[in-house]
Design an enzyme around this catalytic site. Structure first.
Site, mmCIF file in Angstrom:
data_model
loop_
_atom_site.group_PDB
_atom_site.id
_atom_site.type_symbol
_atom_site.label_atom_id
_atom_site.label_comp_id
_atom_site.label_asym_id
_atom_site.label_seq_id
_atom_site.Cartn_x
_atom_site.Cartn_y
_atom_site.Cartn_z
ATOM 1 N N GLU A 147 0.812 -1.214 0.000
ATOM 2 C CA GLU A 147 0.000 0.000 0.000
ATOM 3 C C GLU A 147 0.845 1.262 0.000
ATOM 4 O O GLU A 147 0.434 2.289 -0.560
ATOM 5 C CB GLU A 147 -0.946 -0.010 1.202
ATOM 6 N N HIS A 150 1.400 2.069 -3.587
ATOM 7 C CA HIS A 150 0.266 2.766 -4.199
ATOM 8 C C HIS A 150 0.218 4.234 -3.767
ATOM 9 O O HIS A 150 0.007 5.135 -4.591
ATOM 10 C CB HIS A 150 -1.048 2.090 -3.792
#
Length: 494
Positions: A147, A150
C-alpha cells in the site's frame, strides 16, 4: 481437517466482538459516545472485519511522493512494466497450478503439495501453530509495503491522498490507502498504470530484498556465528524419541547420521530422507563380540515378515541378523550400544573384511519402515534411535548457525532465516495474486488501464473495450476462485 480449537477460538472471539459492538450501538446510553469514539479513532466494525483509517501519515506520504521526482518516475515506470508482465504471468501460473491440482485430485496417490508454486495456507493444517507469528508478521509487512507503493505513486502522479489504514479480516491482517477517485479518473491511463502496478512492484522488491538477506546470511553473521561444521540443536520436543538422558540436548552439534556427514540443516533432512528409502544399514561386529554378548533365545517371525530373537523385553537389546561361515542366516540378540559402539557400518560381510577378517555385517532385524539410526554429536556418546526417521526429524529443531560465543542466542539466526523465508514467499504470493485480472484486486484496475492505453485506436468504442475487459476479468476471477477452492479442499479435506 482444520483444528477444532482454532475454529472455536476464532469464531468465539469474533462473536464476542460483534456482540459487544451490537450492544453498544443499540444502547440509548452509550450509542452516541461509542459511535463518536469509533469515528474519532477511525474505526469501523463489521462481521469478521475490523478496519482502522488515519490521516497522521499523510504528511509522510506527501514527503515521500515528492522526493526526487525523476527517480520516482523511473522507479514506478519500471514497476508499471513489471506489473503488466506479472498480470499475464499470473494467469499462466494459475493455469498451470490448476492443472497440477486437478491431476493430483484424479490420482489415487497424489504427490506432495510442496512441489506446487502456489498453495492455500491454513493455520493449524499446513501451517504450524508455532509459526503463526512469522506468518502474520510477514503478511502485515507485505501488505503495508504494498500500500505504501500505491500511496507514494499516487502522490507522485498528483492524485490526492486521503489516508492510510489497516484491517483484520477473520485472521488475516492487511493495509489499504484511500485515494481521491475523481483525480484517479482524470489522469492518463499510463499514470494510472504506474499507481496500480506500484503495489505488486513493491512486493516484488520486498521479496528480492528478503532473498538478498537470506542467501548471504552466513557471511552477514560470520563475526558471531559460523557454519559448515554441523547442525546445532535449538530445541528438542519433550517426550519425543530424541529426548532423554542418552538423547539430544540444546546446543549439541550433530555431525553425522549413520555414515552420512551433516554440515547443515539441509544435510540433516537429506540424510534422514536417504535413510528412510534405503535398506537398514548393518554394523561390523567381530565374531568374538558376538560370542561374548549373545545369549540364546527363541526366534520367531513378526506379522510383517521381520525376525525377532529377543524375548527378554529389554529396551536396550536388539535382534541382529547376519550370514555365518556356512552362508546360513543366523540371528543374535545383542545389547545395541555395546554391539555397535564405534563399529563401522556395512551392507554385507565383504564390507567388514576390509577392516577385520573375523567380523560379520550384523543388520538390525526390526519392523518394516523403522530404522536403527546412530546420531553422532561429539563429545557426547552417540544417540541410538529406533523408529520412523520422520519422527526423529520432527522431534528436533536445528540451525546451521553455531554461536562463536556462549552468550549469543541459538535462536536468533533461525528467527532471521525463517522470517526472511516467510517474507519472500508471502510477498511474492501477494504480488502474484494481486496481479491477477480479477474483480476487486489490483489486476482489475491494471487490466482496465492497460486496455485504455493500448486498444483505444483498435477498439474505438469504450463500451467494447469495457466488455472485453469484463470477460477477461471474469475468466481471471473464475481461475483464481477455482485455485483457491480446490487448493483449500486438497489441504483440509483430502
Amino acid at each position: 481437517m482444520i483444528p477444532i480449537p482454532l475454529v472455536v477460538v476464532v469464531l468465539g472471539g469474533w462473536c464476542a466482538i460483534y456482540l459487544a459492538d451490537t450492544l453498544l450501538t443499540s444502547s440509548k446510553t452509550y450509542k452516541s459516545s461509542y459511535e463518536e469514539w469509533l469515528s474519532t479513532h477511525g474505526l469501523s466494525i463489521s462481521p469478521f472485519h475490523i478496519r482502522w483509517q488515519t490521516t497522521i501519515f499523510n504528511r509522510l506520504f506527501y514527503k515521500w511522493g515528492r522526493w526526487r521526482p525523476y527517480f520516482l518516475y523511473i522507479w514506478f515506470s519500471l514497476g508499471m512494466v513489471f506489473g503488466i508482465l506479472a498480470m499475464f504471468g499470473s494467469m499462466i501460473l494459475l493455469g498451470r497450478t490448476l492443472i497440477q491440482t486437478l491431476h493430483q485430485m484424479m490420482t489415487d496417490t497424489p504427490g506432495p503439495q510442496n512441489d506446487r508454486m502456489l498453495q492455500v495456507v491454513v493455520p493449524g493444517v499446513n501451517l504450524p501453530i508455532s509459526q503463526l507469528t512469522y506468518f502474520f508478521s510477514a503478511i502485515l509487512i507485505s501488505g503495508v509495503i504494498h500500500e505504501v507503493g500505491h500511496g507514494v505513486a499516487a502522490v507522485r502522479e498528483t492524485v490526492r491522498f486521503n489516508g492510510f489504514g489497516m484491517f483484520i479480516f477473520v485472521l488475516y491482517p492487511g493495509a489499504f490507502v484511500d485515494l481521491f477517485t475523481t483525480h484517479l479518473q482524470l489522469i492518463s491511463p499510463i499514470q494510472q498504470l504506474r499507481i496500480f502496478c506500484a503495489g505488486v512492484w513493491h512486493n516484488f522488491i520486498l521479496g528480492l530484498l528478503g532473498i538478498l538477506i537470506l542467501f548471504p546470511l552466513p557471511a552477514i553473521l560470520y563475526p558471531f556465528y559460523y557454519t559448515g561444521v554441523g547442525a546445532l540443536v535449538t530445541e528438542v520436543v519433550e517426550d519425543s524419541p530424541a529426548s532423554g538422558p542418552r538423547g539430544l540436548f540444546v546446543r549439541d552439534i550433530i555431525t553425522q547420521i549413520q555414515d552420512c556427514p551433516v554440515t547443515s540443516v539441509d544435510d540433516w533432512h537429506k540424510c534422514l530422507n536417504d535413510i528412510s528409502v534405503k535398506p537398514q544399514t548393518g554394523f561390523c561386529i567381530s565374531t568374538a563380540t558376538l560370542q561374548q554378548l549373545h545369549f540364546p533365545s527363541r526366534v520367531y517371525r513378526r506379522l510383517d515378515g521381520s525376525v525377532e530373537c529377543c524375548s527378554n523385553n529389554s529396551l536396550s537389546d536388539i535382534c541382529f541378523s547376519f550370514t555365518g561361515n556356512g552362508y546360513s542366516q543366523q540371528h543374535a540378540c545383542l545389547p545395541a550400544r555395546k554391539a555397535i559402539q564405534s563399529n563401522p557400518e556395512c551392507q554385507s560381510n565383504a564390507d567388514c573384511q576390509k577392516s577385520a577378517s573375523s567380523s560379520v555385517c550384523a543388520i538390525p532385524s526390526i519392523e518394516n519402515q523403522t530404522r536403527l539410526i546412530r546420531v553422532k554429536h561429539p563429545p557426547q556418546l552417540d544417540m541410538l534411535f529406533i523408529g520412523y526417521p520422520v519422527h526423529l526429524e520432527y522431534g528436533v529443531s536445528l540451525s546451521s548457525f553455531i554461536p562463536r560465543y556462549k552468550f549469543l542466542s541459538v535462536e536468533l539466526p533461525v528467527v532471521i532465516e525463517t522470517f526472511c523465508k516467510y517474507v519472500i514467499s508471502l510477498s511474492g504470493a501477494l504480488a502474484v495474486i494481486n496481479a491477477v485480472p480479477c474483480f476487486a484486486l489490483d489486476g482489475q484496475w491494471i487490466l482496465n488501464s492497460f486496455l485504455e492505453a493500448t486498444l483505444t485506436s483498435l477498439i474505438v468504442e469504450k463500451e467494447n473495450r469495457e466488455l472485453l475487459g469484463f470477460f477477461i476479468l471474469l475468466a481471471g476471477s473464475v481461475l483464481l476462485t477455482a485455485n483457491v477452492a480446490l487448493g483449500l479442499w486438497m489441504v483440509t479435506a483430502r
